[in-house]
Design an enzyme around this catalytic site. Structure first.
Site, PDB file in Angstrom:
ATOM      1  N   LYS A  53       1.103  -1.141   0.478  1.00 45.93           N
ATOM      2  CA  LYS A  53      -0.096  -0.245  -0.346  1.00 45.93           C
ATOM      3  C   LYS A  53       0.929   1.616  -0.241  1.00 45.93           C
ATOM      4  O   LYS A  53       0.532   2.367  -0.630  1.00 45.93           O
ATOM      5  CB  LYS A  53      -0.513   0.023   1.269  1.00 45.93           C
ATOM      6  CG  LYS A  53      -1.980  -0.664   1.164  1.00 45.93           C
ATOM      7  CD  LYS A  53      -2.914  -1.418   2.274  1.00 45.93           C
ATOM      8  CE  LYS A  53      -3.674  -2.027   2.257  1.00 45.93           C
ATOM      9  NZ  LYS A  53      -4.617  -2.936   3.608  1.00 45.93           N
ATOM     10  N   GLN A  97      -4.575  -1.373   9.527  1.00 45.18           N
ATOM     11  CA  GLN A  97      -4.469  -3.187   9.271  1.00 45.18           C
ATOM     12  C   GLN A  97      -5.174  -3.816  10.172  1.00 45.18           C
ATOM     13  O   GLN A  97      -4.730  -4.047  10.995  1.00 45.18           O
ATOM     14  CB  GLN A  97      -3.202  -3.597   8.504  1.00 45.18           C
ATOM     15  CG  GLN A  97      -3.200  -4.558   7.624  1.00 45.18           C
ATOM     16  CD  GLN A  97      -3.912  -4.608   7.087  1.00 45.18           C
ATOM     17  OE1 GLN A  97      -3.905  -3.696   6.029  1.00 45.18           O
ATOM     18  NE2 GLN A  97      -4.725  -5.118   5.916  1.00 45.18           N
ATOM     19  N   ASP A 120     -10.728   3.006   4.318  1.00 46.51           N
ATOM     20  CA  ASP A 120     -11.338   1.575   3.840  1.00 46.51           C
ATOM     21  C   ASP A 120     -12.366   1.689   3.696  1.00 46.51           C
ATOM     22  O   ASP A 120     -13.358   1.227   3.683  1.00 46.51           O
ATOM     23  CB  ASP A 120     -10.700   1.494   5.405  1.00 46.51           C
ATOM     24  CG  ASP A 120      -9.929   0.111   4.798  1.00 46.51           C
ATOM     25  OD1 ASP A 120      -9.766  -0.121   3.707  1.00 46.51           O
ATOM     26  OD2 ASP A 120      -9.125  -0.396   5.729  1.00 46.51           O
TER      27      ASP A 120
END
Ligand code: NDP
Length: 293
Positions: A53, A97, A120
């Protein structure tokens, strides 16, 4: 019939090039989109995802920083850390994460992220906004699927879309996005009776199950579009999807491979959401409706 391969790498490169142009435009306003990624513990797979990422951000000129925290981090310390990121104007997107190590509450941490930095799209506010078609940050994997369909010129309106899987990160948001795009949507899961019959009625079949080669070719309606979200590691170390690719490709009109299908799109959509968060700080920010058009 031998299906057209929907190449996630090519499509991903297409969108990254567009995002890079927008990053360059933002630079003239003195803004560099910034993503902060927090990783707790030392799960090797998560570390690979996080590194990828960060690398992807840099590849299009965005700023990224990775914060590795020890697995002994307390809930309070993690929340406090997220709050320091919320307060930094040069950080436009924050990603924690998941899954977190045992003992830490994923949901509480997601809620600690400022909704406008939740790239997200998992915060309650953004999930709720998704249901009423106003999400600024559609969750990256299902949004990536929509962008693949759009790129390929696949008609969604009026089609029957069947999704296998009802998770909060894939199946449910996928259903909302396909519904918004005008599909008639059926969501199947582990309690569904006669799953193959539902699959056979799908014009667009999205598999997000987490079981290797689960969907068989004879479950697929001839000419259907098959999107395989699954990423499964076989005992020999190879990756495979949730769809039995070879038998499905004989019947479908188009299919995504694994690897090289939905996977690359997920990270690209994360870049897109972070870029959108940075653009939203401009006085003449473009609304999400325009963005999804
Ligand atoms: P989850 O485990 O959270 O959800 C799996 C879903 O599949 C559940 O809704 C479950 O039903 C359903 N399911 C399980 N077994 C069956 C069955 N026998 N018949 C019908 N439905 C079944 O997984 P995720 O949604 O997080 O991920 C799904 C897959 O996608 C995984 O392989 C994951 O690795 C991959 N993935 C890929 C990404 C990418 O970037 N390409 C990103 C995210 C995930 P129930 O709810 O009833 O238990």
């Amino acid at each position: 019939m031998t299906a057209k391969i929907i190449d996630g790498k090519v499509i991903s490169d297409f969108f990254r090039a567009e995002y890079k142009r927008r990053v360059d435009r933002l630079a003239s306003s003195g803004i560099r989109p910034g993503l902060a990624v927090v990783i707790v513990g030392d799960d090797p797979a998560s570390q690979v995802y996080v590194r990828n990422k960060a690398k992807a951000c840099e590849s299009i000129g965005m700023y990224s920083e990775v914060h590795p925290l020890p697995s002994t981090t307390s809930q309070a310390a993690l929340t406090a850390f997220v709050e320091t990121l919320n307060a930094r104007p040069e950080i436009h997107g924050i990603l924690v994460q998941l899954p977190l190590p045992k003992g830490l509450d994923d949901r509480a941490v997601i809620e600690a992220i400022a909704a406008e930095k939740d790239v997200d799209g998992f915060h309650y506010a953004n999930m709720g906004a998704l249901v009423i078609d106003e999400s600024p940050y559609p969750p990256c994997t299902p949004y990536g699927v929509m962008k693949m369909l759009e790129y390929e010129g696949i008609t969604i309106e009026g089609k029957h879309a069947v999704i296998i899987g009802r998770s909060n990160i894939v199946g449910k948001p996928q259903a909302m996005l396909l519904l918004k795009a005008g599909a008639t949507v059926t969501v199947c899961h582990s309690k569904t009776q006669d799953l193959p019959a539902f699959c056979r009625s799908a014009d667009i079949l999205v598999a997000a199950v987490g079981r290797p080669n689960f969907v068989e070719g004879h479950w697929i309606k001839p000419g259907a579009v098959v999107i395989d979200v699954g990423i499964n590691r076989l005992p020999d170390g190879k990756l495979c999807g949730d769809v039995d690719y070879h038998s499905a490709a004989e019947v479908a009109s188009a299919i995504t491979p694994v690897p090289g299908g939905v996977g690359p799109m997920t990270i690209t959509m994360l870049l897109g959401n972070t870029l959108h968060a940075a653009e939203a700080t401009l006085p003449n920010a473009v609304g999400m409706e325009t963005r999804l058009a």
